[in-house]
Design an enzyme around this catalytic site. Structure first.
Site, mmCIF file in Angstrom:
data_model
loop_
_atom_site.group_PDB
_atom_site.id
_atom_site.type_symbol
_atom_site.label_atom_id
_atom_site.label_comp_id
_atom_site.label_asym_id
_atom_site.label_seq_id
_atom_site.Cartn_x
_atom_site.Cartn_y
_atom_site.Cartn_z
ATOM 1 N N SER A 66 0.824 -1.192 0.000
ATOM 2 C CA SER A 66 0.000 0.000 0.000
ATOM 3 C C SER A 66 0.870 1.259 0.000
ATOM 4 O O SER A 66 1.626 1.485 -0.937
ATOM 5 C CB SER A 66 -0.967 -0.042 1.194
ATOM 6 O OG SER A 66 -1.965 0.928 1.066
ATOM 7 N N ASP A 109 -10.304 -3.976 -4.728
ATOM 8 C CA ASP A 109 -9.471 -2.966 -4.098
ATOM 9 C C ASP A 109 -9.481 -1.710 -4.957
ATOM 10 O O ASP A 109 -9.222 -1.778 -6.165
ATOM 11 C CB ASP A 109 -8.033 -3.490 -3.969
ATOM 12 C CG ASP A 109 -7.075 -2.523 -3.296
ATOM 13 O OD1 ASP A 109 -7.487 -1.405 -2.928
ATOM 14 O OD2 ASP A 109 -5.895 -2.884 -3.141
ATOM 15 N N HIS A 139 -8.045 -5.142 -0.172
ATOM 16 C CA HIS A 139 -6.812 -4.448 0.180
ATOM 17 C C HIS A 139 -6.279 -4.939 1.530
ATOM 18 O O HIS A 139 -7.031 -5.212 2.445
ATOM 19 C CB HIS A 139 -7.100 -2.946 0.259
ATOM 20 C CG HIS A 139 -5.881 -2.094 0.381
ATOM 21 N ND1 HIS A 139 -5.112 -1.753 -0.707
ATOM 22 C CD2 HIS A 139 -5.290 -1.513 1.454
ATOM 23 C CE1 HIS A 139 -4.114 -0.986 -0.313
ATOM 24 N NE2 HIS A 139 -4.183 -0.831 0.994
#
Length: 323
Positions: A157, A251, A281
């Site tokens: 991320s 996501d 995610h």
């Protein structure tokens, strides 16, 4: 496809927990809550040969790092790890379980970096810290049992954003020659222009509103298309380390991660893009409950081993995935 049964069960538990949305909280309030929620529980701390906490010099003072090593040779490749959390959340403890697994599966040293976080330290503090940590490992790796000629970066991320940016910085500055970049659902486009942002505007898990909150805290008034903010907008993506980019089907960041994989490949780099069906995610951090998460960490370990020229002993690696 819909979420897998196990993934849906996790989302259902989150609904029952009724945590307040990030965008409704101040950064310090959200950090205290979410870091406690995300902290690796004892039952998820896989056994590992050694863990060392130490301080190294950084661009704005000392940086805390945590070094994970499985059993193996005294000198081994090193993967410098940058945690996710939107540049606002996360720390060494939230990703402890993941780092243990990656070190065990890959038999590389994993050096996790506790970089400065926003909004107390906005861009470029995080990337400066992380690039500084990579430089330190490249210069002093033998002190911690790392082969300085075999280095890579890894992040999820926001940490995936940092890993991609550090790879660019190392190329641009003639810095350490990185052998691999492992990016999990990376945030690489601060303009949030990809269609999957709207497709999954309400999640599951990560929402469009949360991403706006993260980017605003991290950047303040900084432009959104600078290459060390949004690697997707770099003038050149040539001559970058081989990349494994893992995305999750459900996501909002899936589209930009896959676009970055395509751009890297077009620029002539070695790239493997892997979309994980039925996942949301941050699923690699939930590998104890999600088989797909464990498989993705194995894929990262195998990709790194290939780039470092290590043999793939699949039986040994798979055995280490057991509790």
């Amino acid at each position: 496809m819909p979420l897998t049964k196990a993934a849906q069960a996790i989302i259902d538990e989150m609904v029952v927990a009724n945590l307040p949305p990030l965008e409704s909280m101040q950064a310090d309030e959200a950090r205290a809550l979410m870091n406690a929620v995300m902290k690796t529980p004892p039952e998820d701390q896989d056994a590992i040969n050694s863990i060392e906490n130490r301080k190294i010099p950084g661009p704005a003072g000392e940086l805390a790092v945590r070094i994970y090593k499985s059993d193996g040779p005294s000198l081994r490749p090193g993967l410098v790890h940058f945690h996710g959390g939107g540049w606002v959340l996360g720390d060494l403890d939230t990703h402890d379980g993941y780092c243990r697994r990656l070190a065990n599966f890959s038999e590389c040293a994993v050096i996790a970096v506790d970089y400065r976080i926003a909004p107390d330290a906005r861009y470029p503090a995080a990337v400066d810290d992380c690039y500084g940590a990579v430089e330190w490992v490249a210069q002093h790796g033998t002190q911690i049992g790392v082969d300085k000629t075999k280095l890579g970066v890894v992040g999820d991320s926001a940490g995936g954003n940092i890993a991609a940016v550090v790879s660019l910085m190392a190329r641009d500055r003639g810095g350490p020659k990185l052998k691999v970049q492992l990016l999990a659902y990376p945030a690489v486009d601060a303009t949030m222009a990809n269609t999957t942002i709207k497709e999954f505007t309400d999640g599951p898990f990560l929402t469009e509103a949360a991403m706006i909150w993260f980017w605003d805290h991290y950047l303040g008034d900084t432009g959104r298309t600078a290459p060390y903010v949004s690697p997707l907008f770099a003038d050149s993506l040539e001559d970058l380390p081989p990349a494994l980019i893992i995305t999750a089907e459900a996501d909002p960041l899936r589209g930009e991660g896959e676009a970055y994989a395509g751009a890297l490949k077009t620029a002539g780099n070695e790239v493997v893009a892997q979309r994980c069906a039925g996942m949301f995610h941050a699923f690699l951090g939930m590998a104890a409950a999600l088989p797909e998460g464990m498989q993705a960490i194995h894929a990262q370990a195998d990709f790194a081993r290939r780039q470092f020229g290590l043999c793939l002993n699949h039986h040994r690696l798979r055995q280490k995935s057991k509790p």
